[in-house]
Motif scaffolding. Structure first.
Motif, PDB file in Angstrom:
ATOM      1  N   HIS A   1     -31.248 -37.698 -29.896  1.00  0.00           N
ATOM      2  CA  HIS A   1     -30.063 -38.553 -30.006  1.00  0.00           C
ATOM      3  C   HIS A   1     -30.094 -39.735 -29.042  1.00  0.00           C
ATOM      4  N   THR A   2     -31.192 -39.867 -28.305  1.00  0.00           N
ATOM      5  CA  THR A   2     -31.260 -40.978 -27.376  1.00  0.00           C
ATOM      6  C   THR A   2     -31.227 -42.305 -28.106  1.00  0.00           C
ATOM      7  N   LYS A   3     -30.561 -43.253 -27.516  1.00  0.00           N
ATOM      8  CA  LYS A   3     -30.440 -44.579 -28.139  1.00  0.00           C
ATOM      9  C   LYS A   3     -31.580 -45.502 -27.714  1.00  0.00           C
ATOM     10  N   LYS A   4     -32.267 -45.107 -26.665  1.00  0.00           N
ATOM     11  CA  LYS A   4     -33.342 -45.951 -26.166  1.00  0.00           C
ATOM     12  C   LYS A   4     -34.561 -45.825 -27.070  1.00  0.00           C
ATOM     13  N   ARG A   5     -35.115 -46.930 -27.465  1.00  0.00           N
ATOM     14  CA  ARG A   5     -36.284 -46.928 -28.340  1.00  0.00           C
ATOM     15  C   ARG A   5     -37.511 -46.486 -27.546  1.00  0.00           C
ATOM     16  N   ARG A   6     -38.209 -45.479 -28.052  1.00  0.00           N
ATOM     17  CA  ARG A   6     -39.377 -44.952 -27.367  1.00  0.00           C
ATOM     18  C   ARG A   6     -40.649 -45.638 -27.855  1.00  0.00           C
TER      19      ARG A   6
ATOM     20  N   ASP B   1     -41.415 -40.896 -13.746  1.00  0.00           N
ATOM     21  CA  ASP B   1     -41.029 -39.493 -13.837  1.00  0.00           C
ATOM     22  C   ASP B   1     -42.060 -38.725 -14.654  1.00  0.00           C
ATOM     23  N   LEU B   2     -42.881 -37.928 -13.967  1.00  0.00           N
ATOM     24  CA  LEU B   2     -43.913 -37.126 -14.627  1.00  0.00           C
ATOM     25  C   LEU B   2     -43.577 -35.639 -14.610  1.00  0.00           C
ATOM     26  N   THR B   3     -42.371 -35.296 -14.205  1.00  0.00           N
ATOM     27  CA  THR B   3     -41.975 -33.899 -14.254  1.00  0.00           C
ATOM     28  C   THR B   3     -42.000 -33.455 -15.712  1.00  0.00           C
ATOM     29  N   ASP B   4     -42.439 -32.230 -15.939  1.00  0.00           N
ATOM     30  CA  ASP B   4     -42.527 -31.669 -17.287  1.00  0.00           C
ATOM     31  C   ASP B   4     -43.606 -32.315 -18.153  1.00  0.00           C
ATOM     32  N   SER B   5     -44.378 -33.262 -17.596  1.00  0.00           N
ATOM     33  CA  SER B   5     -45.552 -33.746 -18.331  1.00  0.00           C
ATOM     34  C   SER B   5     -46.552 -32.596 -18.343  1.00  0.00           C
ATOM     35  N   ILE B   6     -47.496 -32.618 -19.260  1.00  0.00           N
ATOM     36  CA  ILE B   6     -48.447 -31.511 -19.346  1.00  0.00           C
ATOM     37  C   ILE B   6     -49.886 -31.986 -19.173  1.00  0.00           C
ATOM     38  N   PHE B   7     -50.664 -31.107 -18.539  1.00  0.00           N
ATOM     39  CA  PHE B   7     -52.103 -31.286 -18.347  1.00  0.00           C
ATOM     40  C   PHE B   7     -52.451 -32.444 -17.422  1.00  0.00           C
ATOM     41  N   LEU B   8     -51.533 -32.777 -16.525  1.00  0.00           N
ATOM     42  CA  LEU B   8     -51.817 -33.750 -15.480  1.00  0.00           C
ATOM     43  C   LEU B   8     -52.550 -33.044 -14.349  1.00  0.00           C
ATOM     44  N   THR B   9     -53.538 -33.692 -13.752  1.00  0.00           N
ATOM     45  CA  THR B   9     -54.314 -33.085 -12.676  1.00  0.00           C
ATOM     46  C   THR B   9     -54.241 -33.929 -11.410  1.00  0.00           C
TER      47      THR B   9
ATOM     48  N   LEU C   1     -46.745 -48.758 -14.934  1.00  0.00           N
ATOM     49  CA  LEU C   1     -45.915 -47.647 -15.400  1.00  0.00           C
ATOM     50  C   LEU C   1     -44.754 -47.394 -14.441  1.00  0.00           C
ATOM     51  N   ARG C   2     -44.370 -48.417 -13.708  1.00  0.00           N
ATOM     52  CA  ARG C   2     -43.259 -48.255 -12.777  1.00  0.00           C
ATOM     53  C   ARG C   2     -41.989 -47.844 -13.518  1.00  0.00           C
ATOM     54  N   GLU C   3     -41.345 -46.811 -12.999  1.00  0.00           N
ATOM     55  CA  GLU C   3     -40.084 -46.273 -13.537  1.00  0.00           C
ATOM     56  C   GLU C   3     -40.221 -45.743 -14.972  1.00  0.00           C
ATOM     57  N   ALA C   4     -41.431 -45.562 -15.449  1.00  0.00           N
ATOM     58  CA  ALA C   4     -41.619 -45.059 -16.815  1.00  0.00           C
ATOM     59  C   ALA C   4     -41.229 -43.580 -16.901  1.00  0.00           C
ATOM     60  N   ASP C   5     -40.762 -43.176 -18.071  1.00  0.00           N
ATOM     61  CA  ASP C   5     -40.382 -41.782 -18.310  1.00  0.00           C
ATOM     62  C   ASP C   5     -41.509 -41.099 -19.073  1.00  0.00           C
ATOM     63  N   LEU C   6     -42.268 -40.249 -18.367  1.00  0.00           N
ATOM     64  CA  LEU C   6     -43.426 -39.577 -18.956  1.00  0.00           C
ATOM     65  C   LEU C   6     -43.199 -38.076 -19.106  1.00  0.00           C
ATOM     66  N   ARG C   7     -41.942 -37.661 -19.080  1.00  0.00           N
ATOM     67  CA  ARG C   7     -41.648 -36.241 -19.234  1.00  0.00           C
ATOM     68  C   ARG C   7     -42.122 -35.733 -20.594  1.00  0.00           C
ATOM     69  N   TYR C   8     -42.693 -34.520 -20.584  1.00  0.00           N
ATOM     70  CA  TYR C   8     -43.178 -33.848 -21.795  1.00  0.00           C
ATOM     71  C   TYR C   8     -44.350 -34.572 -22.468  1.00  0.00           C
ATOM     72  N   SER C   9     -44.910 -35.569 -21.832  1.00  0.00           N
ATOM     73  CA  SER C   9     -46.051 -36.272 -22.425  1.00  0.00           C
ATOM     74  C   SER C   9     -47.337 -35.507 -22.143  1.00  0.00           C
TER      75      SER C   9
ATOM     76  N   ASP D   1     -40.093 -45.690 -22.241  1.00  0.00           N
ATOM     77  CA  ASP D   1     -39.716 -44.331 -22.585  1.00  0.00           C
ATOM     78  C   ASP D   1     -40.903 -43.694 -23.309  1.00  0.00           C
ATOM     79  N   LEU D   2     -41.631 -42.860 -22.584  1.00  0.00           N
ATOM     80  CA  LEU D   2     -42.832 -42.222 -23.123  1.00  0.00           C
ATOM     81  C   LEU D   2     -42.662 -40.713 -23.204  1.00  0.00           C
ATOM     82  N   LYS D   3     -41.418 -40.267 -23.293  1.00  0.00           N
ATOM     83  CA  LYS D   3     -41.172 -38.829 -23.408  1.00  0.00           C
ATOM     84  C   LYS D   3     -41.854 -38.275 -24.651  1.00  0.00           C
TER      85      LYS D   3
END
Length: 286
Positions: free
Chosen positions: A188-193, A251-259, A227-235, A211-213
Motif C-alpha cells: 500500500h505504499t505510495k512511494k514508487r519503487r 537501511d539494510l536491515t532485513d536485507s538478505i545475503f549481505l556479507t 545509495l545514500r538514505e536508500a531503503d534496501l530492506r528485504y532486498s 525505494d529498493l525494498k
C-alpha cells in the motif's frame, strides 16, 4: 526478516568470521593478487606476502588501505582460515611442515567457498519467513558442514560448482519468499519503487533515497553508486558489488545475503543500518 533464529544457525554464523589468531596466515600466502587499485604489488598464489611476519601477523594490518592493500582490508574468509589451520591440518602449520604447504594452500579457497555457503544457509534458516523450506535448508547446511570436515585429498576432489548449484536452488527460494513478504507488507505504499533485475548494471547510478525494498540485486554492479538514505530492506544482495558505493544513511536491515566483505568495500557512516550479524567497517566515519 524475523529476529528469531534456530540455535544451530546462530552458532554457525558466529563462527563464520575470520579468526586470524588461529590461522597460519593462509589468505596472505595461498591467494594470488595483481597490482591494481586494491593491491600495491603482484603476488603469486602460494607465495607469502612480503608483509607477513613470522608470527603470521600482517606487518601493516593497521594501515592496509593507506599502504595500497585495500583488497586485504576488504577480504573475509568466513572462518575458513582457522578451520583449515586447526581442523583440516590439526594445528600443524606450513612453515614447520613444508610438505603440507601445497595441499593447505589448495584446500583453503575450497573451504572458503563452503563456509560462504554455510553463511548464506544459516542466514536463510534464521528467518521465520522461510519455515516452509527449513527442513531442506537444514539438510543442505549439514551436508555442507560435513564437506568442510573432509580430509585434504577428498576436499580437493570436490565438485564445488555442482554443490553450489544445489545450495543456490534453496537460496533462490529463500529470496523469493523474503521478497514476496516485503511486497505483501508494503503493497500500500505510495512511494514508487525502483525495480531491477539480477546482475543489473548500476555503476555510478544515482539511487539516493531510492525505494529498493524487496529488490532483486543479485550480482548487481553497484560500484560507486549513490545509495545514500536508500531503503534496501528485504532486498537480495548476494554477490552485489558495492565497491565505493555510498551507503551513508541507507537501511539494510532485513536485507538478505549481505556479507561483511561487501560492506568493507563500500562507504557508509554511523547512520547506515545493518543486519544484526554484521558490523560497521572501521574506515567508516562515526
Amino acid at each position: 526478516m524475523s529476529n528469531s533464529s534456530h540455535s544451530l544457525c546462530d552458532n554457525s554464523r558466529d563462527t563464520l568470521h575470520a579468526d586470524c589468531e588461529n590461522c597460519f596466515g593462509l589468505c596472505c600466502v595461498a591467494l594470488p593478487f595483481a597490482a591494481s587499485a586494491d593491491f600495491a604489488v603482484n603476488k603469486d598464489g602460494g607465495t607469502p606476502c612480503s608483509n607477513l611476519q613470522a608470527d603470521f601477523r600482517c606487518h601493516i594490518h593497521q594501515n592496509l588501505r593507506e599502504k595500497g592493500f585495500r583488497g586485504c582490508a576488504v577480504y573475509e574468509c568466513f572462518g575458513a582460515g582457522q578451520k583449515v589451520s586447526q581442523v583440516t591440518f590439526h594445528g600443524e602449520d606450513w612453515r614447520e611442515k613444508p610438505e603440507t604447504a601445497r595441499n593447505m594452500f589448495e584446500v583453503f579457497p575450497i573451504v572458503q567457498q563452503l563456509h560462504e555457503m554455510l553463511w548464506y544457509l544459516s542466514e536463510a534458516l534464521s528467518s521465520d519467513i522461510t519455515k516452509s523450506i527449513h527442513h531442506d535448508l537444514h539438510q543442505a547446511l549439514e551436508k555442507t558442514e560435513g564437506l568442510t570436515l573432509l580430509e585434504p585429498a577428498a576436499l580437493m576432489e570436490l565438485d564445488i560448482p555442482e554443490h553450489r548449484a544445489e545450495v543456490n536452488t534453496l537460496l533462490l527460494r529463500t529470496s523469493e519468499l523474503v521478497r514476496a513478504e516485503a511486497l505483501q507488507k508494503h503493497k500500500h505504499t505510495k512511494k514508487r519503487r525502483n525495480t531491477y533485475g539480477r546482475g543489473a548494471d548500476l555503476i555510478g547510478a544515482n539511487l539516493k533515497n531510492a525505494d529498493l525494498k524487496g529488490a532483486n540485486l543479485r550480482g548487481a554492479l553497484l560500484i560507486a553508486a549513490d545509495l545514500r538514505e536508500a531503503d534496501l530492506r528485504y532486498s537480495d544482495l548476494i554477490g552485489a558489488d558495492f565497491r565505493d558505493a555510498n551507503l551513508s544513511g541507507a537501511d539494510l536491515t532485513d536485507s538478505i545475503f549481505l556479507t561483511q566483505d561487501q560492506l568493507n568495500s563500500a562507504k557508509g557512516n554511523s547512520r547506515t543500518k545493518l543486519p544484526p550479524k554484521l558490523k560497521h567497517p572501521t574506515h567508516w566515519p562515526r
